[in-house]
Design an enzyme around this catalytic site. Sequence first.
Site, short mmCIF file in Angstrom:
data_model
loop_
_atom_site.label_atom_id
_atom_site.label_comp_id
_atom_site.label_asym_id
_atom_site.label_seq_id
_atom_site.Cartn_x
_atom_site.Cartn_y
_atom_site.Cartn_z
N HIS A 40 0.87 -0.85 -0.40
CA HIS A 40 -0.35 -0.29 -0.43
C HIS A 40 0.56 1.69 0.32
O HIS A 40 1.93 1.41 1.17
CB HIS A 40 -0.90 -0.16 1.30
CG HIS A 40 -1.93 -0.97 1.30
ND1 HIS A 40 -3.41 -0.52 2.13
CD2 HIS A 40 -2.35 -1.44 0.44
CE1 HIS A 40 -4.24 -1.93 1.60
NE2 HIS A 40 -3.61 -2.26 0.79
N TYR A 99 -8.88 6.01 6.98
CA TYR A 99 -9.07 6.39 9.04
C TYR A 99 -10.29 7.72 8.71
O TYR A 99 -10.74 8.01 8.30
CB TYR A 99 -8.05 6.86 9.36
CG TYR A 99 -7.29 6.09 9.65
CD1 TYR A 99 -5.71 4.87 8.16
CD2 TYR A 99 -6.68 5.90 10.90
CE1 TYR A 99 -5.07 4.36 8.72
CE2 TYR A 99 -6.00 4.29 11.21
CZ TYR A 99 -4.77 4.01 10.44
OH TYR A 99 -3.48 3.00 10.67
N PRO A 105 -4.00 0.80 18.74
CA PRO A 105 -3.59 -0.08 17.50
C PRO A 105 -3.80 1.40 16.34
O PRO A 105 -3.16 1.29 14.92
CB PRO A 105 -4.75 -0.93 16.91
CG PRO A 105 -5.69 -0.86 18.32
CD PRO A 105 -5.57 0.12 18.81
N LYS A 136 1.41 0.68 15.20
CA LYS A 136 2.78 0.12 15.40
C LYS A 136 2.90 -0.96 16.03
O LYS A 136 4.11 -1.74 16.38
CB LYS A 136 2.90 1.30 16.44
CG LYS A 136 3.31 3.00 15.73
CD LYS A 136 4.62 2.81 14.45
CE LYS A 136 4.33 3.88 13.20
NZ LYS A 136 4.66 3.48 11.28
N TYR A 178 3.91 6.28 9.87
CA TYR A 178 3.21 5.60 9.50
C TYR A 178 4.55 4.55 8.85
O TYR A 178 4.09 2.76 9.20
CB TYR A 178 2.46 5.68 8.63
CG TYR A 178 1.19 4.93 8.25
CD1 TYR A 178 -0.07 5.58 8.96
CD2 TYR A 178 1.56 4.02 7.39
CE1 TYR A 178 -1.63 4.14 9.69
CE2 TYR A 178 0.40 2.67 7.55
CZ TYR A 178 -1.19 3.10 8.56
OH TYR A 178 -1.73 1.88 8.31
C1 LIG Z 1 -6.81 -7.80 20.83
C2 LIG Z 1 -5.54 -7.14 19.91
C3 LIG Z 1 -5.60 -6.50 18.26
C4 LIG Z 1 -4.93 -5.95 18.08
N1 LIG Z 1 -4.85 -4.95 17.01
C5 LIG Z 1 -3.86 -4.64 16.25
C6 LIG Z 1 -3.67 -3.92 15.09
O1 LIG Z 1 -4.59 -3.95 14.66
N2 LIG Z 1 -2.00 -3.40 14.49
C7 LIG Z 1 -1.50 -3.40 15.38
O2 LIG Z 1 -0.67 -3.03 14.46
N3 LIG Z 1 -0.86 -4.31 16.74
C8 LIG Z 1 -2.52 -4.47 17.10
N4 LIG Z 1 -2.33 -5.27 18.23
C9 LIG Z 1 -0.91 -5.25 18.78
C10 LIG Z 1 -0.39 -6.19 18.61
O3 LIG Z 1 -1.20 -7.60 17.80
C11 LIG Z 1 0.70 -6.82 19.28
O4 LIG Z 1 1.88 -5.72 19.45
C12 LIG Z 1 1.88 -7.55 19.07
O5 LIG Z 1 1.07 -9.24 18.85
C13 LIG Z 1 2.92 -7.94 19.49
O6 LIG Z 1 3.39 -9.49 19.66
P1 LIG Z 1 4.33 -10.33 21.07
O7 LIG Z 1 5.34 -11.33 20.81
O8 LIG Z 1 5.30 -8.76 21.54
O9 LIG Z 1 3.20 -10.25 22.29
P2 LIG Z 1 2.02 -11.19 21.81
O10 LIG Z 1 1.47 -11.22 20.82
O11 LIG Z 1 0.87 -10.84 23.00
O12 LIG Z 1 2.51 -12.83 21.84
C14 LIG Z 1 2.98 -12.97 23.81
C15 LIG Z 1 2.49 -14.36 24.17
O13 LIG Z 1 3.65 -14.75 25.08
C16 LIG Z 1 2.41 -15.89 25.43
N5 LIG Z 1 2.27 -15.60 26.78
C17 LIG Z 1 1.49 -15.10 27.69
N6 LIG Z 1 1.83 -15.33 29.34
C18 LIG Z 1 2.42 -16.76 28.66
C19 LIG Z 1 3.09 -17.36 29.85
N7 LIG Z 1 3.00 -17.32 30.69
N8 LIG Z 1 3.24 -18.48 29.84
C20 LIG Z 1 4.07 -18.98 28.51
N9 LIG Z 1 3.44 -18.03 27.48
C21 LIG Z 1 2.92 -16.97 27.98
C22 LIG Z 1 0.71 -15.77 24.62
O14 LIG Z 1 -0.30 -16.37 24.64
C23 LIG Z 1 0.88 -14.86 23.79
O15 LIG Z 1 1.03 -15.44 22.06
C24 LIG Z 1 -3.87 -5.97 18.84
C25 LIG Z 1 -3.05 -6.45 19.88
C26 LIG Z 1 -4.46 -7.02 20.40
C27 LIG Z 1 -4.44 -7.39 22.18
#
Ligand SMILES: Cc1cc2nc3c(=O)[nH]c(=O)nc-3n(C[C@H](O)[C@H](O)[C@H](O)COP(=O)(O)OP(=O)(O)OC[C@H]3O[C@@H](n4cnc5c(N)ncnc54)[C@H](O)[C@@H]3O)c2cc1C
Length: 397
Positions: A72, A202, A293, A297, A384
Amino acid sequence: MRTQVGIVGAGPAGLLLSHLLALRGVDSVVVETRSRAYCEARQRAGVLEDGSVRLLRESGLAGRLDRQGLEHGGIYLQFAGERHHIDFRALTGGRTVTVYAQTEIVKDLIAQRLADGAAVHFDVSDTEVDRLTSDRPVLCYTDADGTRQEITCDAIAGCDGFHGICRPAMPAEVLTVWEREYPYAWLGILADVPPSTDELIYAHHRNGFALHSLRGPAVSRLYLQVDPAERVGDWPDQRIWDELARRFELPGWELKQGPVMDKGITPMRSFVSAPMRYGRLFLAGDAAHIVPPTGAKGLNLAMADVAVLAPALDALLKGDERPADAYSAACLNRVWRSTHFSWWMTTMLHRTPGADEMEAELQLSQLRYVTSSRAAAMSLAENYTGYRAQPSGAGLT
Ligand SMILES: Cc1cc2nc3c(=O)[nH]c(=O)nc-3n(C[C@H](O)[C@H](O)[C@H](O)COP(=O)(O)OP(=O)(O)OC[C@H]3O[C@@H](n4cnc5c(N)ncnc54)[C@H](O)[C@@H]3O)c2cc1C
C-alpha cells in the site's frame, strides 16, 4: 534441561527471536501457554512497515508474504464528508507499507521453527523465571502432559505480552511505568467480503472513529470506536454494518457487506515500562510496551525489538556485554516515537466522550492541516511507514 536462550511466549516477538537466534547458531527453547491452533488463529495486527518486511525477507521468512502481501502506497483520511488520500510514495521518496495479517506471520514462523527442528512447546502452564541476576537463569513450566520442567539458560527473553509473567518478575523498584487508558475501545470484525477500498480508510465522524482495513483480496477487517463497557453481544452483525456505513458514508461510494467471521472488543492503552532488561532477563514486544492500534505500530515494534535483541544476546553469549547493556535504550528511543505517533493519531481521530465542541473543532483543524500541508502530511507518512532517526539531525540548522 539446558538451552542458551529460554523464550517465554510464541507470539511474533518470541518466534521471530528464536528464528533470528538460530540463524546466528544460538540455541533456544520457546514455551507458550496457548495451543498452536489458538496462536495461529488469534486476530490482531496487519500492517507492516517496510523495515519489518525487509527483516522478514533478509531472514528467509517472506515466501508467502511476497506472494500474498498487499503493498500500500498510502491511506485515506475521511472527515467532514470528504475523503483525502495521503500518498506515502510521493511524500517519503517511495516508501510503502504491506498488508499481511499477523496470523499469517505467526503461521509462517511456527512452520519454519518446527521445520528447523526447534523446541517450541505449546499448552504449557505455570511458567516461572528465576535466578535472573545470575549467569544461569532458569525457566520452569508444566508441560502439556502435566510434568514440571526446569530449563537452565544463559539468558531469558520475556516475549509474553502485556499480561505475561516476565515483567512482573522484575523487582518493582527497578521499573518506571508510564500508562494511559483511553475512554474508548475498538469493536473489530473480520468479514468474508472483498474490501470496499484499495487502501485503509481512517474516518473521523461525530458518532466516533471507524477504520476500514483489509486482510486480502476477499477478506475485510473493519473497526468501530465503541464505549469500553460495551459487550460484543450488544452488537449484532447488522447493527455493526449499519454503523460502519454511517461513519464511512460518501456520495457515490458503497460499503460491501458480508458474513462476519470474527468479532471482538479491544481496549485502547498506551504503556511503556523501562528498563527492558533486568540481569539476564530481556523484555521484548508487548511485554514491555503497548500502543493503541491506530498507528499500526504494535507488531512492528515487537519485530524491531527482537532485531536488536538477537545480535545483543549472541554477543553476550560470546562474552561481549556492550550490545546487551545498550539494548534497552536503543529500543526505547523507537518505542517512544511510536508511542507518541500512536497517541497523536488516536486523539486526532476519535471522539472523546464528554468533550466539548472546541475539542471537535481542534481535531478538524488538525485533520485539515494534515491533508493540506505537505510538511504535515510528510510527517504522518514518515511515521506511518516507519521513522528512522538521522544521527546527524538530517541537516537541520
Ligand atoms: C486484540 C488485539 C488487537 C490488536 N490489533 C492490532 C492492530 O490492528 N495493529 C497493530 O499494530 N497492533 C495490534 N495489536 C497489537 C499487536 O498485535 C501486538 O503488538 C503484537 O501481538 C505483539 O507481539 P508480541 O509477540 O510482543 O506479543 P503477543 O502477540 O501478545 O504474544 C505473547 C505470547 O505470550 C504468550 N504468553 C503469555 N503469558 C505466558 C506465559 N506465562 N507463559 C508462556 N507464554 C505466555 C501469549 O499466549 C502469547 O502467545 C493488537 C493487539 C490485541 C491484543
